[in-house]
Design an enzyme around this catalytic site. Sequence first.
Site, PDB file in Angstrom:
ATOM      1  N   ASP A 115       0.842  -1.192   0.000  1.00 54.35           N
ATOM      2  CA  ASP A 115       0.000   0.000   0.000  1.00 54.35           C
ATOM      3  C   ASP A 115       0.883   1.250   0.000  1.00 54.35           C
ATOM      4  O   ASP A 115       1.734   1.392   0.883  1.00 54.35           O
ATOM      5  CB  ASP A 115      -0.862  -0.050   1.280  1.00 54.35           C
ATOM      6  CG  ASP A 115      -2.017   0.907   1.226  1.00 54.35           C
ATOM      7  OD1 ASP A 115      -1.864   1.990   0.611  1.00 54.35           O
ATOM      8  OD2 ASP A 115      -3.068   0.575   1.780  1.00 54.35           O
ATOM      9  N   THR A 123      -7.612  14.463 -13.234  1.00 55.95           N
ATOM     10  CA  THR A 123      -8.892  14.304 -13.906  1.00 55.95           C
ATOM     11  C   THR A 123      -9.427  15.639 -14.425  1.00 55.95           C
ATOM     12  O   THR A 123      -9.222  16.687 -13.794  1.00 55.95           O
ATOM     13  CB  THR A 123      -9.916  13.658 -12.933  1.00 55.95           C
ATOM     14  OG1 THR A 123     -11.163  13.525 -13.594  1.00 55.95           O
ATOM     15  CG2 THR A 123     -10.118  14.474 -11.670  1.00 55.95           C
ATOM     16  N   SER A 149     -17.303  16.064  -6.920  1.00 54.91           N
ATOM     17  CA  SER A 149     -17.447  14.969  -5.951  1.00 54.91           C
ATOM     18  C   SER A 149     -16.247  15.010  -5.020  1.00 54.91           C
ATOM     19  O   SER A 149     -15.231  15.660  -5.314  1.00 54.91           O
ATOM     20  CB  SER A 149     -17.492  13.605  -6.650  1.00 54.91           C
ATOM     21  OG  SER A 149     -16.183  13.226  -7.050  1.00 54.91           O
ATOM     22  N   TYR A 202     -14.309  12.578  -4.495  1.00 54.42           N
ATOM     23  CA  TYR A 202     -13.216  11.946  -5.248  1.00 54.42           C
ATOM     24  C   TYR A 202     -12.497  12.998  -6.104  1.00 54.42           C
ATOM     25  O   TYR A 202     -11.276  13.128  -6.061  1.00 54.42           O
ATOM     26  CB  TYR A 202     -13.741  10.811  -6.142  1.00 54.42           C
ATOM     27  CG  TYR A 202     -12.873  10.623  -7.364  1.00 54.42           C
ATOM     28  CD1 TYR A 202     -11.619  10.038  -7.254  1.00 54.42           C
ATOM     29  CD2 TYR A 202     -13.271  11.101  -8.615  1.00 54.42           C
ATOM     30  CE1 TYR A 202     -10.783   9.922  -8.357  1.00 54.42           C
ATOM     31  CE2 TYR A 202     -12.454  10.984  -9.725  1.00 54.42           C
ATOM     32  CZ  TYR A 202     -11.208  10.400  -9.595  1.00 54.42           C
ATOM     33  OH  TYR A 202     -10.377  10.293 -10.676  1.00 54.42           O
ATOM     34  N   HIS A 203     -13.290  13.745  -6.901  1.00 56.45           N
ATOM     35  CA  HIS A 203     -12.659  14.733  -7.783  1.00 56.45           C
ATOM     36  C   HIS A 203     -11.868  15.757  -6.955  1.00 56.45           C
ATOM     37  O   HIS A 203     -10.808  16.223  -7.363  1.00 56.45           O
ATOM     38  CB  HIS A 203     -13.711  15.421  -8.653  1.00 56.45           C
ATOM     39  CG  HIS A 203     -14.263  14.545  -9.755  1.00 56.45           C
ATOM     40  ND1 HIS A 203     -15.454  13.872  -9.646  1.00 56.45           N
ATOM     41  CD2 HIS A 203     -13.762  14.220 -10.981  1.00 56.45           C
ATOM     42  CE1 HIS A 203     -15.679  13.181 -10.766  1.00 56.45           C
ATOM     43  NE2 HIS A 203     -14.672  13.370 -11.587  1.00 56.45           N
ATOM     44  N   LYS A 245      -8.368  14.785  -6.102  1.00 56.35           N
ATOM     45  CA  LYS A 245      -7.414  15.028  -7.193  1.00 56.35           C
ATOM     46  C   LYS A 245      -6.938  16.483  -7.187  1.00 56.35           C
ATOM     47  O   LYS A 245      -5.809  16.774  -7.561  1.00 56.35           O
ATOM     48  CB  LYS A 245      -8.073  14.720  -8.546  1.00 56.35           C
ATOM     49  CG  LYS A 245      -8.482  13.275  -8.718  1.00 56.35           C
ATOM     50  CD  LYS A 245      -7.272  12.398  -8.851  1.00 56.35           C
ATOM     51  CE  LYS A 245      -7.565  11.114  -9.554  1.00 56.35           C
ATOM     52  NZ  LYS A 245      -6.421  10.206  -9.614  1.00 56.35           N
ATOM     53  N   TYR A 292     -28.412   9.994 -16.719  1.00 55.79           N
ATOM     54  CA  TYR A 292     -28.836  10.694 -15.507  1.00 55.79           C
ATOM     55  C   TYR A 292     -29.376  12.080 -15.872  1.00 55.79           C
ATOM     56  O   TYR A 292     -28.683  12.891 -16.491  1.00 55.79           O
ATOM     57  CB  TYR A 292     -27.671  10.860 -14.530  1.00 55.79           C
ATOM     58  CG  TYR A 292     -27.065   9.560 -14.017  1.00 55.79           C
ATOM     59  CD1 TYR A 292     -27.760   8.353 -14.090  1.00 55.79           C
ATOM     60  CD2 TYR A 292     -25.795   9.550 -13.449  1.00 55.79           C
ATOM     61  CE1 TYR A 292     -27.198   7.172 -13.617  1.00 55.79           C
ATOM     62  CE2 TYR A 292     -25.232   8.371 -12.966  1.00 55.79           C
ATOM     63  CZ  TYR A 292     -25.933   7.193 -13.062  1.00 55.79           C
ATOM     64  OH  TYR A 292     -25.369   6.032 -12.593  1.00 55.79           O
ATOM     65  N   GLU A 332     -25.044  18.034 -10.232  1.00 54.83           N
ATOM     66  CA  GLU A 332     -24.195  18.489 -11.337  1.00 54.83           C
ATOM     67  C   GLU A 332     -25.067  19.234 -12.339  1.00 54.83           C
ATOM     68  O   GLU A 332     -26.288  19.038 -12.374  1.00 54.83           O
ATOM     69  CB  GLU A 332     -23.519  17.290 -12.036  1.00 54.83           C
ATOM     70  CG  GLU A 332     -24.515  16.318 -12.656  1.00 54.83           C
ATOM     71  CD  GLU A 332     -23.870  15.083 -13.286  1.00 54.83           C
ATOM     72  OE1 GLU A 332     -22.635  14.991 -13.312  1.00 54.83           O
ATOM     73  OE2 GLU A 332     -24.626  14.207 -13.766  1.00 54.83           O
TER      74      GLU A 332
END
Length: 407
Positions: A74, A144, A179, A181-182, A185, A255, A328
């Site tokens: 890891d 991203t 998000s 997650y984004h 980054k 969506y 979004e």
Amino acid sequence: MRILILGGDGYLGWPTALRLSASGHEIAVVDNFSRRRWHHENSTDSLTPIALLGDRIDVWEGLSGKRIESFIGDIEDGEFLDRIVRTTLPEAIVHYGEQPSAPFSMVSRQHAVLTQQTNVIGTLNLLFSIRDHVPNCHLVKLGTMGEYGTPNIDIEEGFLEIEHKGRRDLLPFPKLPGSLYHLSKVHDSHNIHFACRTWGLRATDLNQGVVYGIETEETAADERLVTRFDYDEYFGTALNRFCVQAVIGHPLTVYGRGGQTRGLLNIRDTLQCVELAVAHPAKLSEFRVFNQFTQQFTIAEVAELVQRAGTELGYDVRVQSFPNPRVEAEEHYYNAVNTKLHDLGLQPHLLDEQLVQSMLETISRHRDRVIARAIVPRTRWRPGELPGGGHPAATPETLSDESSAAR
Ligand code: NAD
Ligand code: USQ
């Protein structure tokens, strides 16, 4: 060149390892198999049956005569990473080893913490390993396009020239990620930029769009070399999901209104872009940003393309609007610059009906493996706000139905 690939067992990491090995580089991969484990915990799986990492490596050696070295562990463990970096002394490190899913990061507090911890700490450990052991090494980091969000101005490649109260500067392009997650980054990008400015490291942040596709030149050489291909709510990306849905007769899950525009690219072009970045390293102290996508589409256009391609092959493909589980913009301006990789020689594989049909044909060979319950989205950005009064699964509506647009 000696190249270390973090996340080398993943969807993009494994084919990248093969490509760079085929090109004659000395490759070592690192992975902790978290992606395999997250699927196991969620009772989902890759559509393609993927071999164990050790077996894949043996098959590749048998075919190519080239050995890929592997280290299981890891990268959140800084001492483990230090050991690998000291042992392999890489001249370039390609960093894919993160939690890559936006919906996964939005499931719960624990998922958000796991995502930001995995991504931010792993990258931070890496920056220290490079600083302390291989300060000339070029970091090629997978970021991203979603870091930028959907601003109402053109998206530049990392930096924006600004005039403010009569003074000018070139500053990082504003970030409006959609998000947690984004956002991880974005945090990575700031930390990498800091390490370049402060310690003189060299890095390329590849702000990649949504990837689609199954095969690359090397994975197609033997079925035991196939890479993973996901279509579930968490780990499947839009076009890959739509292709699986078309094959099993599930309505394509657009969506909301489907006007969300994104940059897309073929998995073969991910490899090409990474290879170009590695071959043309950033200078010491330079933090470079490339916008890595080849075409822009709305999600409705992607669904229509899959519908056309599938219908020609005899599938009954329906497109439906699902209440959007995300917060979004569903209609927005979008125009992102992506010239830097083209300037280095990128020759894109463009998306068309034929390419979608070849994906549908490959998917149909594995259709018995599809876990249909993994398709409908259950994770909401704002829990409790979808129609259905708290029912966990979103329900489909016709494409013309209104749904909330957010910015
Ligand atoms: P993936 O999950 O298939 O690959 C990531 C790999 O990293 C997995 O094999 C996982 O086990 C490993 N990993 C995760 N955390 C680790 C850790 N702490 N230590 C060691 N290994 C670890 O994902 P992917 O789709 O191949 O994406 C790779 C990278 O590219 C990610 O950083 C993702 O954010 C980025 N990206 C992906 C896409 C896409 O559409 N697939 C688009 C833009 C950017
Ligand atoms: N979408 C649908 N239906 C679906 C799945 C997605 O309409 O069944 C929509 C989403 O709402 C979103 C768009 O399609 O507007 C893209 O969603 P996605 O799941 O394909 O991609 P995203 O969540 O943005 O994440 C993926 C990868 C991530 C990478 C990102 C690049 O999982 O690792 O960082 O693409 S980008 O989108 O450019 O930020």
